[in-house]
Design an enzyme around this catalytic site. Structure first.
Site, short mmCIF file in Angstrom:
data_model
loop_
_atom_site.label_atom_id
_atom_site.label_comp_id
_atom_site.label_asym_id
_atom_site.label_seq_id
_atom_site.Cartn_x
_atom_site.Cartn_y
_atom_site.Cartn_z
N TYR A 32 -8.17 86.06 17.41
CA TYR A 32 -9.39 86.65 17.96
C TYR A 32 -10.44 85.58 18.24
O TYR A 32 -10.31 84.43 17.80
CB TYR A 32 -9.96 87.72 17.02
CG TYR A 32 -10.76 87.19 15.84
CD1 TYR A 32 -10.14 86.57 14.77
CD2 TYR A 32 -12.16 87.30 15.80
CE1 TYR A 32 -10.88 86.09 13.68
CE2 TYR A 32 -12.89 86.83 14.73
CZ TYR A 32 -12.26 86.22 13.67
OH TYR A 32 -12.98 85.74 12.62
N LYS A 147 -7.91 80.95 14.14
CA LYS A 147 -8.78 82.13 14.12
C LYS A 147 -7.88 83.36 14.24
O LYS A 147 -7.75 83.97 15.31
CB LYS A 147 -9.81 82.05 15.26
CG LYS A 147 -11.06 82.87 14.96
CD LYS A 147 -12.24 82.41 15.77
CE LYS A 147 -13.45 83.31 15.63
NZ LYS A 147 -14.06 83.36 14.31
N GLU A 179 -15.99 75.87 3.79
CA GLU A 179 -16.85 76.56 4.76
C GLU A 179 -17.36 77.84 4.12
O GLU A 179 -17.30 77.98 2.89
CB GLU A 179 -16.08 76.83 6.06
CG GLU A 179 -14.85 77.71 5.87
CD GLU A 179 -14.13 78.05 7.18
OE1 GLU A 179 -14.74 77.98 8.26
OE2 GLU A 179 -12.95 78.43 7.11
N LEU A 203 -12.31 76.60 9.79
CA LEU A 203 -12.28 76.91 11.21
C LEU A 203 -13.09 75.84 11.98
O LEU A 203 -14.20 75.51 11.57
CB LEU A 203 -12.90 78.28 11.46
CG LEU A 203 -12.71 78.76 12.90
CD1 LEU A 203 -11.29 79.26 13.10
CD2 LEU A 203 -13.70 79.85 13.24
N1 PDD Z 1 -16.91 83.96 12.55
N2 PDD Z 1 -15.70 79.84 9.81
C1 PDD Z 1 -15.26 81.11 9.74
C2 PDD Z 1 -14.32 81.49 8.64
C3 PDD Z 1 -15.70 82.05 10.69
O1 PDD Z 1 -15.24 83.31 10.64
C4 PDD Z 1 -16.62 81.66 11.70
C5 PDD Z 1 -17.13 82.60 12.75
C6 PDD Z 1 -17.05 80.32 11.73
C7 PDD Z 1 -18.00 79.81 12.79
O2 PDD Z 1 -17.35 79.66 14.03
P1 PDD Z 1 -18.15 79.76 15.41
O3 PDD Z 1 -19.26 78.76 15.33
O4 PDD Z 1 -17.13 79.38 16.44
O5 PDD Z 1 -18.64 81.16 15.54
C8 PDD Z 1 -16.56 79.44 10.76
C9 PDD Z 1 -17.13 84.91 13.58
C10 PDD Z 1 -18.50 84.90 14.15
C11 PDD Z 1 -16.66 86.28 13.08
O6 PDD Z 1 -15.58 86.32 12.50
O7 PDD Z 1 -17.36 87.28 13.29
#
Ligand code: PDD
Length: 285
Positions: A32, A147, A179, A203
């Site tokens: 996703y 992801k 993270e 991630l």
């Molecule tokens: N989540 N790490 C994890 C585990 C995450 O789920 C997310 C983002 C990030 C940040 O990634 P980005 O900057 O590309 O949004 C880091 C999204 C927003 C979600 O699952 O809703």
């Protein structure tokens, strides 16, 4: 009415149906992305689509669409929903088989689903005071760089934070910061912004990359290196970053103040640069 996309059709979200034999439902077998949209323009879409491609390749799931087709579907979802600022959710699962079996079936069609919500960036109160976080042991699998929709560990960890009245769980594995449950985490020590390196343990955030680009552009001292748990706990500042949270200061960790217990100077500057950058990109494409 909220417009979604399912396998070639645009339809109201409440009318969308998938099979209970879908491997996303049975196994969490899918990828996703969450793409922020400002003033009806997707932000860093190419980077999100590149990360999707990377996840799909690792899951041995053929990408159902070339970038141009994805862009078109995203554009129609954005146009068909009522908000100027949105967060577009995009998901690809391996599809529905005729029975439940672990190994990949041959010849099934991936299920493609997109929907959108109003983009909920942090409010003024959160930006002014920061948010509380708890620490937790990072017990997720060893491919956190992907992801995937298998997010049960992330959900348990985020719920642990919410149960403690907090916004996020800050994760440590083997004595090092990885993270957050749904965000990347940065630390600031002695005026230097510290970011954990990209690896299979976290991630590769699209926002993470933007933060490091902005630090370089504005000559903010920064280093990408492993961060020991004690260093994170003793940091002057901690931030969580994501496509929906942007840059959000964490001002308490496990009930203890982070630095002064107030959002730090670096966070304030970075948030300003982020907003400015985003506005420029949105104006000039
Ligand atoms: N989540 N790490 C994890 C585990 C995450 O789920 C997310 C983002 C990030 C940040 O990634 P980005 O900057 O590309 O949004 C880091 C999204 C927003 C979600 O699952 O809703």
């Amino acid at each position: 009415m909220m417009l979604c996309y399912l396998d070639g059709n645009f339809l109201p979200l409440e009318e969308a149906r998938v099979s209970p034999l879908d491997r996303g439902f049975l196994f969490g077998d899918g990828a996703y992305e969450v793409i922020p949209v400002y003033s009806r323009r997707p932000f860093r879409l190419a980077e999100h689509l590149a990360r999707l491609e990377n996840t799909l390749r690792a899951l041995r799931l053929p990408n159902p669409h070339p970038a141009g087709a994805w862009e078109e579907i995203v554009a129609r979802i954005v146009a068909g929903n009522p908000w100027d600022d949105q967060s577009v959710y995009l998901q690809v699962t391996r599809g529905a088989d005729r029975m439940r079996r672990h190994a990949f079936p041959a010849h099934i069609r991936p299920t493609v689903f997109l929907m959108s919500e109003a983009l909920a960036t942090p409010d003024q109160e959160q930006l002014e005071h920061g948010v509380a976080a708890v620490s937790a042991v990072d017990y997720r699998w060893l491919r956190c760089d992907l992801k995937t929709i298998s997010l049960l560990a992330n959900c348990l960890l985020r719920q642990q934070a919410v149960d403690a009245g907090c916004a996020e769980a800050v994760l440590f594995r083997d004595g090092f910061l990885t993270e957050g449950a749904a965000s990347n985490i940065f630390a600031v020590r002695d005026g230097v912004l510290l970011a954990p390196p990209k690896s299979h343990l976290a991630l590769p955030g699209i926002t993470y990359d933007i933060i490091l680009e902005l630090a370089a552009r504005h000559a903010l001292p920064h280093a990408v290196r492993e961060i020991r748990e004690e260093e994170a706990r003793g940091a002057d500042e901690l931030w969580m970053t994501s496509s929906t949270k942007e840059v959000l200061p964490i001002t308490t960790l496990d009930g203890q103040p982070v630095g002064s217990g107030r959002p730090g100077e670096c966070a304030r500057r970075m948030h300003g640069w982020y907003r400015e950058f985003k506005d420029t990109v949105m104006r000039h494409g």
